[in-house]
Design a protein around this motif. Sequence first.
Motif, PDB file in Angstrom:
ATOM      1  N   GLY A  72       5.149  30.822  52.595  1.00 36.56           N
ATOM      2  CA  GLY A  72       6.125  30.218  51.699  1.00 36.56           C
ATOM      3  C   GLY A  72       5.927  30.452  50.220  1.00 36.56           C
ATOM      4  N   ALA A  73       4.894  31.189  49.833  1.00 31.56           N
ATOM      5  CA  ALA A  73       4.657  31.448  48.410  1.00 31.56           C
ATOM      6  C   ALA A  73       5.597  32.550  47.924  1.00 31.56           C
ATOM      7  CB  ALA A  73       3.203  31.854  48.179  1.00 31.56           C
ATOM      8  N   ASP A  74       6.410  32.245  46.904  1.00 33.76           N
ATOM      9  CA  ASP A  74       7.324  33.248  46.361  1.00 33.76           C
ATOM     10  C   ASP A  74       6.578  34.122  45.348  1.00 33.76           C
ATOM     11  OD1 ASP A  74       7.110  31.770  43.996  1.00 33.76           O
ATOM     12  OD2 ASP A  74       8.895  30.597  44.447  1.00 33.76           O
ATOM     13  N   PRO A  75       7.218  35.170  44.820  1.00 36.64           N
ATOM     14  CA  PRO A  75       6.524  36.083  43.897  1.00 36.64           C
ATOM     15  C   PRO A  75       5.877  35.393  42.698  1.00 36.64           C
ATOM     16  CG  PRO A  75       8.555  37.079  44.642  1.00 36.64           C
ATOM     17  CD  PRO A  75       8.562  35.678  45.174  1.00 36.64           C
ATOM     18  N   GLN A  76       6.532  34.367  42.138  1.00 36.21           N
ATOM     19  CA  GLN A  76       5.944  33.666  40.997  1.00 36.21           C
ATOM     20  C   GLN A  76       4.659  32.950  41.394  1.00 36.21           C
ATOM     21  OE1 GLN A  76       9.642  31.484  39.901  1.00 36.21           O
ATOM     22  NE2 GLN A  76       9.185  32.163  37.823  1.00 36.21           N
ATOM     23  N   CYS A  77       4.682  32.289  42.533  1.00 32.38           N
ATOM     24  CA  CYS A  77       3.490  31.587  43.013  1.00 32.38           C
ATOM     25  C   CYS A  77       2.377  32.579  43.337  1.00 32.38           C
ATOM     26  CB  CYS A  77       3.821  30.764  44.251  1.00 32.38           C
ATOM     27  SG  CYS A  77       4.938  29.371  43.942  1.00 32.38           S
TER      28      CYS A  77
END
Length: 223
Positions: A72-77
């Motif tokens: 669930g981690a998106d590119p920003q995270c």
Amino acid sequence: MHAEALSQGARGTAPARAVRLDDVRDEQLLTGLLSMLVGAPRARSVAGGLLGERGSIAAVLATSDERLAQLGADPQCLGALRLVREITRSVLSRRTVERPTITDSSAIVDLLHAEMAHLPFEQFRVLFLDARHRLLRIETLARGSVRSASVHPSEVARRALELGASAVVLVHNHPSGDPEPSRQDQIVTQRMAAALATLDIDLYDHLVIAPGGHVSFRARGLL
């Protein structure tokens, strides 16, 4: 606590899993970091998902970007976690720059634990030491499955001779979480020690790394 919850407890309903202080602290820290990028609601959701799957910030940082994205981690995270990971490694690596001796420095073990304890596969590293047991280099010689990573003694010996090393320390991790050496670990260690001794290279120690700590063959009297 609500009256309904109290009454359920009184009737003998199984209690919820106890929440450790470290769990709360990890969630607060990770949520705080991610909220600077994606906002508090999303940060709480992502942090909860990552920690629920991996268990701790240390384990999250040791997880591959691909797996973090699946959780669930998106590119920003991912960018934020990658930055923290590299900062941590940089700080720990700098503590080994002055070639500490393996006998009196915890910096090496701290670095190895940070990088290897939470890997989902076995990895085999070798610390090459000079005649005064000062660190020359740390190298990864094998990456295995969840169960094993194997290195032939000739590989270690060849690299030791190339670096002019007088002693080596073997290091591998146990993805199972238990740092206790297996019977196979002990057999491999004895074979490695015998092979290196023929070239006058000392097998100083063998460390087994796991999330809960590490075991030293030397400290256990297994070498």
